[in-house]
Design a protein around this motif. Structure first.
Motif, short mmCIF file in Angstrom:
data_model
loop_
_atom_site.label_atom_id
_atom_site.label_comp_id
_atom_site.label_asym_id
_atom_site.label_seq_id
_atom_site.Cartn_x
_atom_site.Cartn_y
_atom_site.Cartn_z
N LEU A 35 0.83 -1.21 0.00
CA LEU A 35 0.00 0.00 0.00
C LEU A 35 0.86 1.27 0.00
N PHE A 36 1.90 1.26 0.84
CA PHE A 36 2.83 2.40 0.86
C PHE A 36 3.39 2.65 -0.54
N ARG A 37 3.87 1.57 -1.16
CA ARG A 37 4.48 1.72 -2.49
C ARG A 37 3.48 2.26 -3.50
N ALA A 38 2.22 1.77 -3.43
CA ALA A 38 1.22 2.22 -4.38
C ALA A 38 0.91 3.71 -4.18
N HIS A 39 0.79 4.13 -2.92
CA HIS A 39 0.50 5.55 -2.67
C HIS A 39 1.65 6.45 -3.13
N LEU A 40 2.88 5.96 -2.92
CA LEU A 40 4.04 6.75 -3.36
C LEU A 40 4.04 6.88 -4.87
N LYS A 41 3.78 5.74 -5.53
CA LYS A 41 3.83 5.70 -6.97
C LYS A 41 2.74 6.59 -7.59
N ILE A 78 3.69 10.43 3.21
CA ILE A 78 4.64 9.34 3.47
C ILE A 78 6.04 9.78 3.00
N LYS A 79 6.07 10.39 1.83
CA LYS A 79 7.35 10.79 1.25
C LYS A 79 8.06 11.80 2.14
N PHE A 85 7.87 12.11 5.40
CA PHE A 85 8.46 11.42 6.54
C PHE A 85 9.70 10.64 6.14
N MET A 86 9.62 9.98 4.98
CA MET A 86 10.75 9.18 4.54
C MET A 86 11.95 10.08 4.24
N ASN A 87 11.69 11.22 3.56
CA ASN A 87 12.78 12.13 3.20
C ASN A 87 13.47 12.70 4.43
N SER A 88 12.68 12.90 5.51
CA SER A 88 13.32 13.46 6.70
C SER A 88 13.89 12.35 7.59
N GLY A 89 13.87 11.13 7.08
CA GLY A 89 14.49 10.03 7.81
C GLY A 89 13.66 9.54 8.98
N ASN A 90 12.37 9.90 8.99
CA ASN A 90 11.52 9.46 10.10
C ASN A 90 10.64 8.28 9.69
N LEU A 91 10.20 7.55 10.70
CA LEU A 91 9.24 6.47 10.43
C LEU A 91 7.88 7.08 10.12
N VAL A 92 7.14 6.42 9.26
CA VAL A 92 5.79 6.88 8.96
C VAL A 92 4.93 6.63 10.21
N PRO A 93 4.28 7.68 10.74
CA PRO A 93 3.51 7.47 11.99
C PRO A 93 2.30 6.56 11.77
N ASP A 94 1.92 5.89 12.84
CA ASP A 94 0.80 4.94 12.78
C ASP A 94 -0.48 5.59 12.27
#
Ligand SMILES: [Zn+2]
Length: 232
Positions: free
Chosen positions: A34-40, A49-50, A52-61
Motif C-alpha cells: 500500500l505504501f508503495r502504491a500511494h508513493l507511486k 509518506i514521502k 516522513f521518509m525524506n526526513s528520515g523518520n518512520l511513517v507514523p501509525d
C-alpha cells in the motif's frame, strides 16, 4: 472474514496470505504494498509518506491507519480481507480495533534456528525476483523441502543469476527476529486474550501448510459461528 497473519520474519506470512486470499477471493492487503502504491500514484497520503521518509523518520501509525481505513472501506473488502505485515505493535493493534473487527488471527510458529537457516539459504533471481531455497529442513516432525534451481546459481524461469540478498545473513536475521520478539510477539497475547488466535506450526511444504491453515480457519469459524464464504 477478516484475518490477520502473525509470525516472525521468514515464516511465510506473505506466501500463505496470498494463497489463502486467492482461495477465498478476498484481498490480501500488505501495508508495504500500500505504501508503495500511494508513493507511486502520488496521492495525498503518498505525499505525506514521502515527507516522513525524506526526513528520515518512520511513517507514523496515524497515516498507516488512515491508509488502511481507505483500503478496507472499498467494495472488494466487503466479504473480508487478509492483513499481512500489520499490526506490528500493540498500539497499532489498538488503533486497528477502532476501525475494524478482526475475526481470526493466524499465528505462524517456526523456531529461530530454522528461520536463520532458511534465510541464509534463500537465493533470489536478480532479473525476475523468483525465490529459491538451497536447503532442505528435516528435523524431527519438521520436513520442509528445498526449492533448488535446476541448474546451480541460475533461475529456472528466466535463467537470470541467483543472488543472496545482503540482509539475508545470520547477524541481520537475528536482529530482525529480536525486533519481532520485542515489538510484535506481545500481539500474540493481545489476540489470544480475545480468543481469536490460532497457533500454526510451520512444518511442511506450502501446499500442505495452506490446507492446514484453511482447516484451522474453518474450525474457528464453526466454534465462533462466524459467517464464512466457502465459495471457491
Ligand atoms: Zn528469474
Amino acid at each position: 472474514m477478516k484475518k490477520i497473519f502473525l509470525g516472525p520474519p521468514g515464516s511465510g506470512k506473505g506466501t500463505y496470505s496470498s494463497r489463502i486470499s486467492s482461495f477465498w477471493k478476498i484481498p490480501h492487503i500488505s501495508t508495504g504494498d500500500l505504501f508503495r502504491a500511494h508513493l507511486k500514484n502520488q496521492t495525498e497520503i503518498g505525499k505525506q509518506i514521502k515527507e516522513f521518509m525524506n526526513s528520515g523518520n518512520l511513517v507514523p501509525d496515524t497515516i498507516t491507519i488512515e491508509m488502511l481505513k481507505n483500503r478496507i472501506s472499498q467494495n472488494d473488502c466487503k466479504k473480508g480481507f487478509i492483513l499481512d505485515g500489520f499490526p506490528r505493535t500493540i498500539p497499532q493493534a489498538e488503533e486497528l480495533a477502532k476501525i475494524t473487527d478482526i475475526d481470526v488471527v493466524i499465528n505462524l510458529n517456526l523456531s529461530n534456528e530454522i528461520l536463520i537457516k532458511k534465510a541464509c539459504a534463500r537465493r533470489v533471481c536478480q532479473d525476475c525476483g523468483d525465490i529459491y531455497s538451497t536447503i532442505e529442513i528435516n528435523q524431527g516432525e519438521i520436513k520442509m523441502p528445498g526449492m533448488f534451481p535446476k541448474e546451480e546459481g541460475k533461475c529456472d524461469k528466466c535463467h537470470g543469476e541467483l543472488m543472496q540478498r545482503k540482509d539475508d545473513n545470520e547477524a541481520t536475521v537475528k536482529e530482525r527476529l529480536e525486533t519481532f520478539k520485542n515489538q510484535t510477539a506481545p500481539l500474540i497475547d493481545f489476540y489470544k486474550n480475545n480468543g481469536l488466535l490460532k497457533d500454526i506450526q510451520v512444518k511442511y511444504n506450502p501446499t500442505k501448510m495452506v490446507s492446514e491453515i484453511l482447516q484451522a480457519i474453518k474450525s474457528l469459524a464453526e466454534k465462533y459461528e462466524l459467517s464464512i464464504d466457502y465459495e471457491k
